[in-house]
Design a protein around this motif. Structure first.
Motif: not given
Lengths: 343, 343
Positions: A136-155
């Motif tokens: 990076s040309s300046s400083g710290l960059i953080l990019s986080v992606t989370a994946l999860g699951t949920v029951g179709k009737h629980d969402i």
């Protein structure tokens, strides 16, 4: 040549910009259940839904490394994404972490960051499955992606609230904001006098709220045990008022919030006084508490009323009746969303 | 106080750093089939695999907005992630796009960027389902995550190559690198004399290779029609030699590549000469071609030998026999991976 039109981004704000860019987005896959507009995107993967959420954190905007230890930053980057999955009633399972690094950062610094990332992955039982590492040309960059699951009737979406549903919030509010004020003050004092030792013991709770927020996975389990399924839910990243606005918009409703019901920790209260700030304003507009804000049908009130960490702070009303804030002395004023602006 | 140890990141390089950070990562979920180490992570979602890949692009490192139009940047950011999904033999389905913006950027600039993003989403039929939009203290940051699916028996890893498998590459090589040289040269000439008009017509092919790469989804369909399933596959982002090294490492094999088999476009060839560069070196070490590099069993050679856009450039051999590059005059030298370094 005609002058090119230039509209400043802060004229639209983050949410205005997103609306403008997402407008008319076409989906090609029937598996795409929800796109832009909730805590996470929702994809149909057969027996259940996959949910995914992503956050971009940039140095100087989201964090100040002069007082945020890298371990805590790594932990928080994971926790806030897990919190988005929690806000859909989901089970977080995997994360990817991308990192942009200027040459200021050593391998040891990155290892400290990853210590926090690994610690959060362990606490929330999520698998670190990928990412990208670059300069990076300046400083710290953080990019986080989370994946999860949920029951179709629980969402649980932001959009499911009904008129008269009770508004609940977990934990306490405003602490992360007050913790940030303490850290900023200590930084200024340190800059003025580098011999000075930071005095943070007295403020350990609020500083911890800022540096090491928790995703409230525990609440999801407890609600399940109480056989309560919220009708709508969101996590508090921008601030109670702003996030309540999101609930109202998605559910096409108005809201009433009572000042005297806002859960505020004693330390938040006392420290706000030191800064001559109104603790209720901190609770309403301070961001980054990462508590859960949700609505339940009135009939479920008895099930949660004795829960020590779930607080009923108001209810949903017809859109036409507006967004109301009832002050301690009984006056009803219009609820305003100032929230956290990263522009 | 003992001095803290400081190891510079370029001492390890991107891949060394990733290995160090990913070492000993524990997975909690049996659904996590593959984590760090291939073009994309692989998750079991029941009837098929979900694959996900992410890229972080930062201004000044990955792109120079003085010659990269924002529309093209948006298109490319999507295409390179689709290419990672293609490299697993997957079907891309959704993307999320996070964006960090300094105040230099107007709403109109962001709209231009999204024009390219939407155009790529249309070309590859992927749904834009989310992201994060925030401020950046310097320049533009783009973080794209792609999600796709692939049949459990159709997935292709980097690790599946066998001894004697034939090494194939699509399209032609080195063009994106030479295109970048042209753009850099024009920039310097413009800076020296702003009255000068850029002369890019002659170089349209190589400049297009740099600015608007394509993910080779077409090749996946054609291989299916030919009933050829590659044993291993990777997309060419770092450069042929470097990416061939990844295949070798994952498959625990050595390799032979023939100089006279490298597919190089006439314009790449002639333009390299203008810069007194060896076009073969450009083909070997120039990055960002986003072609597919894959291996097939020798028995499948007849099926692909007449394909105009698939070139056989070598074969896999025992690890002990090393990584060899056979020059045009028949000398065998050690293949070196210089590749693209973003540190």
């Amino acid at each position: 040549m005609a002058e090119e039109k230039r509209t400043e981004i802060d004229k639209l704000g983050e949410f205005g910009l997103i609306e403008r860019l997402a407008g008319g987005v076409k989906h090609y896959h029937p598996e795409t259940i929800r796109g832009i507009g909730d805590d996470a995107a929702v994809l149909d993967i057969g027996n259940e839904f996959l949910i995914t959420s992503t956050d971009l954190l940039t140095e100087g905007i989201h964090f100040d490394l002069s007082y945020v230890p890298l371990q805590h930053l790594g932990y928080k980057a994971i926790a806030v994404n897990v919190s988005d999955i929690a806000a859909m009633n989901g089970k977080p399972k995997q994360v990817t972490v991308s990192m942009g690094l200027s040459n200021r950062f050593s391998v040891e610094a990155v290892e400290a960051l990853y210590e926090g990332i690994h610690a959060a992955c362990k606490d929330y039982e999520v698998d670190l499955v990928g990412g990208d590492t670059t300069a990076s040309s300046s400083g710290l960059i953080l990019s986080v992606t989370a994946l999860g699951t949920v029951g179709k009737h629980d969402i649980i979406y932001r959009s499911g609230a009904q008129e008269n549903d009770i508004l609940c919030v977990t934990g306490d509010l405003g602490g992360a904001f007050i913790g940030l004020q303490i850290l900023e003050r200590e930084k200024q004092e340190y800059l003025a006098n580098p011999e000075m030792q930071p005095k943070l013991e007295k403020y350990d709770y609020v500083v911890g709220r800022q540096l090491r927020p928790k995703a409230r996975m525990d609440i999801l389990h407890e609600l399940r045990d109480l056989v309560v399924k919220p009708s709508a839910m969101i996590d508090l990243s921008d601030g109670l008022a702003s996030d309540a606005f999101h609930l109202c918009k998605a559910s096409d409703l108005g809201i009433v919030i009572y000042e005297d019901k806002l859960p505020i920790d004693k330390q938040t209260y006392e420290t706000a006084a030191e800064f001559s700030m109104d603790p209720n304003t901190c609770a309403l507009n301070g961001g980054e508490d990462y508590e859960l804000l949700f609505t339940i049908p009135p009939g479920d009130f008895d099930k949660i009323k004795n829960h020590a960490d779930i607080h009923t702070i108001g209810y949903m009303q017809k859109k036409e009746n507006g967004k109301a804030f009832v002050t301690r002395n009984g006056n009803t004023v219009e609820l305003k969303a100032q929230g956290w602006k990263h522009f």
